[in-house]
Design an enzyme around this catalytic site. Structure first.
Site, short mmCIF file in Angstrom:
data_model
loop_
_atom_site.label_atom_id
_atom_site.label_comp_id
_atom_site.label_asym_id
_atom_site.label_seq_id
_atom_site.Cartn_x
_atom_site.Cartn_y
_atom_site.Cartn_z
N HIS A 30 1.37 -1.09 0.24
CA HIS A 30 -0.18 -0.09 -0.50
C HIS A 30 0.74 1.79 0.23
O HIS A 30 1.98 1.02 0.23
CB HIS A 30 -1.08 -0.51 1.30
CG HIS A 30 -1.61 -1.01 1.67
ND1 HIS A 30 -3.60 -0.99 1.61
CD2 HIS A 30 -1.09 -2.02 2.20
CE1 HIS A 30 -3.87 -2.23 2.10
NE2 HIS A 30 -2.63 -3.13 2.69
N GLU A 112 2.38 -0.69 4.27
CA GLU A 112 1.84 0.02 3.71
C GLU A 112 3.76 1.05 3.66
O GLU A 112 4.52 1.36 4.32
CB GLU A 112 1.93 1.56 4.53
CG GLU A 112 0.40 1.06 5.36
CD GLU A 112 -0.58 1.36 4.78
OE1 GLU A 112 -0.37 2.43 2.89
OE2 GLU A 112 -2.00 1.73 4.44
N HIS A 151 -2.80 -2.85 -3.11
CA HIS A 151 -3.99 -2.80 -2.94
C HIS A 151 -4.69 -2.98 -3.87
O HIS A 151 -6.20 -3.51 -3.55
CB HIS A 151 -3.66 -1.51 -1.88
CG HIS A 151 -4.92 -1.45 -0.71
ND1 HIS A 151 -5.23 -0.92 -0.13
CD2 HIS A 151 -6.15 -2.65 -0.89
CE1 HIS A 151 -6.64 -0.62 0.33
NE2 HIS A 151 -6.82 -2.28 -0.12
N ASP A 161 -3.31 2.53 -4.70
CA ASP A 161 -2.28 2.14 -4.24
C ASP A 161 -2.09 0.67 -4.40
O ASP A 161 -2.36 -0.41 -4.62
CB ASP A 161 -1.99 2.50 -2.85
CG ASP A 161 -2.97 2.37 -1.77
OD1 ASP A 161 -4.49 1.56 -2.34
OD2 ASP A 161 -2.49 1.45 -0.87
#
Length: 178
Positions: A30, A112, A151, A161
């Site tokens: 992400h 992330e 994602h 993303d």
């Protein structure tokens, strides 16, 4: 509790046990920045720990009350912060499906990268992501190259993303040599 020894650990309340007999078999990449397109702020940590103040920034009012997390965040500096142990379910994928199997949070790990869809990620982030991926794939061998996705791949039309700026070729070259 499975933790990455190179990460700072900050526990998120936005996690829970995985369903019984879950085979962790997917890695989801992400990107996030809070406020949008701003880096080096405490916003990501505050969101993932449920302490985001909606009065700090106009965008925060829009996301106030969200209960989300990821297993790890890799900041622009390459620093890794872990919010959820890998053997727990982080709430990162939302409504999602991979190869016909829904509820990706149940069987995936979410990473992330501090960034946006359109700004290049840093060398330090690619290095840290490669190291973290090595750690994860050694512990969860079902996560193979074909089971590392964005994602956007598991929530098409809803998520974009890690975005066009993420260099998949560079990342895949690094992990295929590990």
């Amino acid at each position: 509790m499975v933790l990455y020894n190179q990460a700072i650990f900050t526990e998120s309340p936005h996690a829970d046990p995985r369903p019984d007999n879950t085979d962790v078999s997917l890695l989801v990449i992400h990107n996030i920045s809070l406020p949008p397109s701003q880096f080096g702020t405490p916003g990501i940590r505050e969101l993932f720990t449920g302490t985001l103040n909606p009065d700090e920034h106009p965008f925060y009012k829009e996301i106030a009350g969200l209960r989300v997390s990821a297993h790890c965040v890799i900041y622009r500096t390459g620093e890794v912060e872990q919010f959820v142990p890998f053997d727990q379910r982080a709430w990162h994928a939302g409504l999602s499906s991979f190869q016909g199997k829904s509820r990706c949070n149940d069987f995936s790990i979410g990473i992330e990268l501090e960034g946006t869809d359109t700004l290049p990620f840093t060398d330090a982030q690619y290095h840290a992501l490669g190291e973290l991926t090595d750690f994860i794939t050694k512990r969860y061998p079902r996560i193979t190259l074909g089971r590392i996705v964005g994602h956007n791949d598991i929530a098409p039309g809803r998520k974009t993303d890690p975005g066009e700026a993420f260099d998949w070729a560079r990342y895949r070259m690094r992990i295929s040599q590990a």
